[in-house]
Design a protein around this motif. Structure first.
Motif, mmCIF file in Angstrom:
data_model
loop_
_atom_site.group_PDB
_atom_site.id
_atom_site.type_symbol
_atom_site.label_atom_id
_atom_site.label_comp_id
_atom_site.label_asym_id
_atom_site.label_seq_id
_atom_site.Cartn_x
_atom_site.Cartn_y
_atom_site.Cartn_z
ATOM 1 N N ARG A 5 0.808 -1.225 0.000
ATOM 2 C CA ARG A 5 0.000 0.000 0.000
ATOM 3 C C ARG A 5 0.836 1.268 0.000
ATOM 4 O O ARG A 5 0.300 2.373 -0.072
ATOM 5 C CB ARG A 5 -0.914 0.007 1.224
ATOM 6 N N GLY A 6 2.154 1.127 0.111
ATOM 7 C CA GLY A 6 3.013 2.305 0.170
ATOM 8 C C GLY A 6 3.083 2.929 1.543
ATOM 9 O O GLY A 6 3.572 4.051 1.685
ATOM 10 N N HIS A 7 2.614 2.218 2.560
ATOM 11 C CA HIS A 7 2.690 2.702 3.943
ATOM 12 C C HIS A 7 4.024 2.222 4.521
ATOM 13 O O HIS A 7 4.106 1.156 5.132
ATOM 14 C CB HIS A 7 1.509 2.176 4.766
ATOM 15 N N LEU A 8 5.070 3.012 4.336
ATOM 16 C CA LEU A 8 6.439 2.570 4.590
ATOM 17 C C LEU A 8 7.013 3.086 5.895
ATOM 18 O O LEU A 8 8.181 2.845 6.198
ATOM 19 C CB LEU A 8 7.348 2.991 3.430
ATOM 20 N N GLY A 9 6.205 3.812 6.678
ATOM 21 C CA GLY A 9 6.706 4.347 7.936
ATOM 22 C C GLY A 9 6.919 5.848 7.864
ATOM 23 O O GLY A 9 6.248 6.544 7.103
ATOM 24 N N ARG A 10 7.840 6.326 8.635
ATOM 25 C CA ARG A 10 8.068 7.769 8.729
ATOM 26 C C ARG A 10 8.350 8.416 7.375
ATOM 27 O O ARG A 10 7.886 9.512 7.084
ATOM 28 C CB ARG A 10 9.236 8.063 9.684
ATOM 29 N N LYS A 11 9.127 7.732 6.545
ATOM 30 C CA LYS A 11 9.552 8.357 5.294
ATOM 31 C C LYS A 11 8.394 8.567 4.319
ATOM 32 O O LYS A 11 8.474 9.440 3.445
ATOM 33 C CB LYS A 11 10.659 7.537 4.630
ATOM 34 N N SER A 12 7.306 7.786 4.444
ATOM 35 C CA SER A 12 6.158 7.961 3.561
ATOM 36 C C SER A 12 5.015 8.706 4.229
ATOM 37 O O SER A 12 4.024 9.037 3.579
ATOM 38 C CB SER A 12 5.652 6.595 3.073
ATOM 39 N N GLY A 13 5.138 8.943 5.541
ATOM 40 C CA GLY A 13 4.087 9.644 6.270
ATOM 41 C C GLY A 13 3.115 8.733 6.976
ATOM 42 O O GLY A 13 2.293 9.192 7.763
ATOM 43 N N ARG A 14 3.205 7.421 6.698
ATOM 44 C CA ARG A 14 2.268 6.499 7.341
ATOM 45 C C ARG A 14 2.861 5.102 7.369
ATOM 46 O O ARG A 14 3.438 4.639 6.382
ATOM 47 C CB ARG A 14 0.946 6.470 6.576
ATOM 48 N N GLY A 15 2.739 4.443 8.514
ATOM 49 C CA GLY A 15 3.171 3.059 8.667
ATOM 50 C C GLY A 15 2.255 2.416 9.682
ATOM 51 O O GLY A 15 1.052 2.311 9.470
#
Length: 288
Positions: free
Chosen positions: A269-279
């Motif tokens: 889903r592209g939820h990669l953590g801090r670097k993407s804004g959502r994890g």
């Protein structure tokens, strides 16, 4: 292979989370740094990312005040590493990509130049097969953020030479880092222990037995884990974590390292953590 000091040039390959953090650490200690990445977007963003991390490090008194900041050069090809006293590979945790990058760096710099792989789990002996002089290759596992955490794992492969072993400790000392030597093998020490725990924590969330907040609160307040495993996963980057777990699973056969399906779903889903804004947590406000 010469000793390193603060005016000797370094090259860092990979302008992602770890590469820009290592570059910030190095220029913050006065080294001229060439930061290399094949992606035009990554090269465009790199100077701002390094400046941001330098500001953060200064605010936290994590850089020496008596050294001027070294110059940063951004380049797109590995031949820009020629002339560096040491090169640090900081690309994604993909063994084939790391091997290809190290081979290119070895060709660009020649024998006797310290080659450092910033890896969380790929055995140095395995990567040594990719370079003509494996005696020049050392593993260093910088923790994220590299400019704040003063201790690193140092991995000497079976073919690592004495000159490289001495040079990496000199390099790290010049960066204000303490290197602790561990044996070679999948995951070394920190990832072998930490990634299993994080994967188990993700499975607890997937099973519905606890929320991320609950898992992290229990691990912080009962066990003393500084941030909690799921906040740590977001800091590592969920895609990087999944890649590291695959490396461990493929090389150990231990089912505990098979990436949790919840982790893989978040990566898809592209939820990669801090670097993407959502994890496992929402950081969108923090990155605006």
């Amino acid at each position: 292979m010469s000793d390193n000091n603060s005016d000797e040039p370094l090259a860092v390959v990979g302008a992602g989370v770890m590469g820009t953090a290592v570059a910030a650490l190095a220029v913050g200690h006065g080294h001229p740094v060439t930061l290399i990445d094949s992606s035009p977007r990554a090269r465009e963003d790199a100077p701002d990312r390094v400046r941001f991390q330098l500001r953060t490090a200064r605010m936290m008194n994590a850089l020496p005040e008596d050294r001027p900041v070294g110059p940063l050069t951004v380049a797109g090809t590995q031949d820009a590493a020629a002339g560096a006293s040491a090169v640090i590979e900081a690309v994604t945790e993909d063994p084939k990509e790391k091997a290809a990058v190290l081979a290119g760096l070895a060709a660009a710099t020649g024998p006797g130049t310290l080659l450092v792989s910033n890896t969380s789990g790929v055995p140095i002996e395995e990567l040594g097969d990719a370079v003509p002089h494996p005696e020049d290759l050392v593993g260093v596992h910088f923790m994220n953020p590299a400019y704040l955490i003063p201790t690193v794992e140092v991995v000497l492969g079976p073919r690592t030479g004495d000159a490289a072993a001495r040079a990496v400790h000199t390099l790290l000392a010049g960066l204000g880092r303490r290197g602790i030597v561990v044996g070679d093998g999948p995951g070394f020490v920190t990832s072998r222990l930490l990634h299993r725990m994080i994967n188990d924590a993700i499975e607890l969330v997937r099973e519905g037995r606890a929320t991320p907040e609950t898992v992290d609160a229990l691990m912080r307040d009962c066990i003393g884990h500084r941030t909690g495993p799921l906040a740590t996963a977001d800091l590592i980057g969920l895609d990087n974590l999944a890649d590291s777990l695959r490396v461990l699973h493929d090389r150990t056969g231990d089912a505990a390292f098979r990436p949790s399906e919840l982790l893989l779903e978040k990566v898809r889903r592209g939820h990669l953590g801090r670097k993407s804004g959502r994890g496992f947590y929402d950081y969108e406000e923090a990155i605006r």
